[in-house]
Motif scaffolding. Structure first.
Motif: not given
Length: 199
Positions: A153-161
């Motif tokens: 979740a944090p990795a995806v959030e940081e990438s903006g999806g």
């Protein structure tokens, strides 16, 4: 340290899935684009070793590259070797020391706690990949999915999806009421409805 999930159920499920793979399926496609089932199993072979070393913080010489994904590299004894490595992986992460301090995996330095969640994610998500590619049923426990989400979740959030290069493709939309495992799979850029082609 927030949590120390048990990797054993996910490791055992992976071993059971591998036992259900037939030799003729090794050339089959998987939800990982461009990766055959044999190549994905080779990747699992490598990651079980890499994350066992990460837990023990004990690395053989030359053990830094990320695990390969090449069916030609799959050892002839993979059907016995990988389940044994999965047992060792789960045992290594039962130690509280595995979750403390810094370690490395695939040539990347990271906190032990994060490495543990990444190891769980590799088992759960690639377990789903293998199940789908080989036509086997799949489910994962709530604690396992929460452990995966602590990393994903944090990795995806940081990438903006938009995905994380070398890890996930862009997140896929799923209904709000989708099962938890489908929501996790979608975050990693996979279509939860993916199914192996007939034949």
């Amino acid at each position: 340290m927030t949590s120390m999930p048990d990797l054993a159920p996910a490791a055992q499920r992976m071993a059971d899935l591998l036992a259900g793979v037939r030799d003729y399926q090794l050339t089959a496609p998987t939800p990982c684009e461009g990766t055959s089932l044999g190549a994905l199993i080779d990747h699992v072979n490598g990651l079980t070793q890499a994350f066992t070393w990460a837990a023990a913080k004990n690395f053989p010489d030359g053990a830094s590259p990320p695990p390969s994904a090449d069916a030609a590299g799959l050892p002839p004894d993979w059907r016995t070797r990988i389940p044994e490595q999965l047992d060792a992986l789960a045992a290594a992460w039962r130690s509280p020391d595995a979750w403390r301090g810094m370690t490395k995996a695939g040539g990347i330095d990271l906190p032990g706690e994060q490495a543990g969640h990444v190891a769980m994610n590799e088992l759960v998500v690639h377990g789903w990949d293998i199940a789908r590619a080989s036509g086997q049923p799949y489910d994962a426990g709530k604690d396992e999915i929460e452990s995966c989400l602590a990393f994903v979740a944090p990795a995806v959030e940081e990438s903006g999806g938009q995905g994380v290069e070398g890890l996930f493709g862009p997140a896929v939309d799923v209904p709000d009421n989708a099962p938890a495992v489908d929501r996790l799979i979608a975050l990693t850029g996979r279509d939860p409805s993916w199914a192996a082609p007939d034949g």
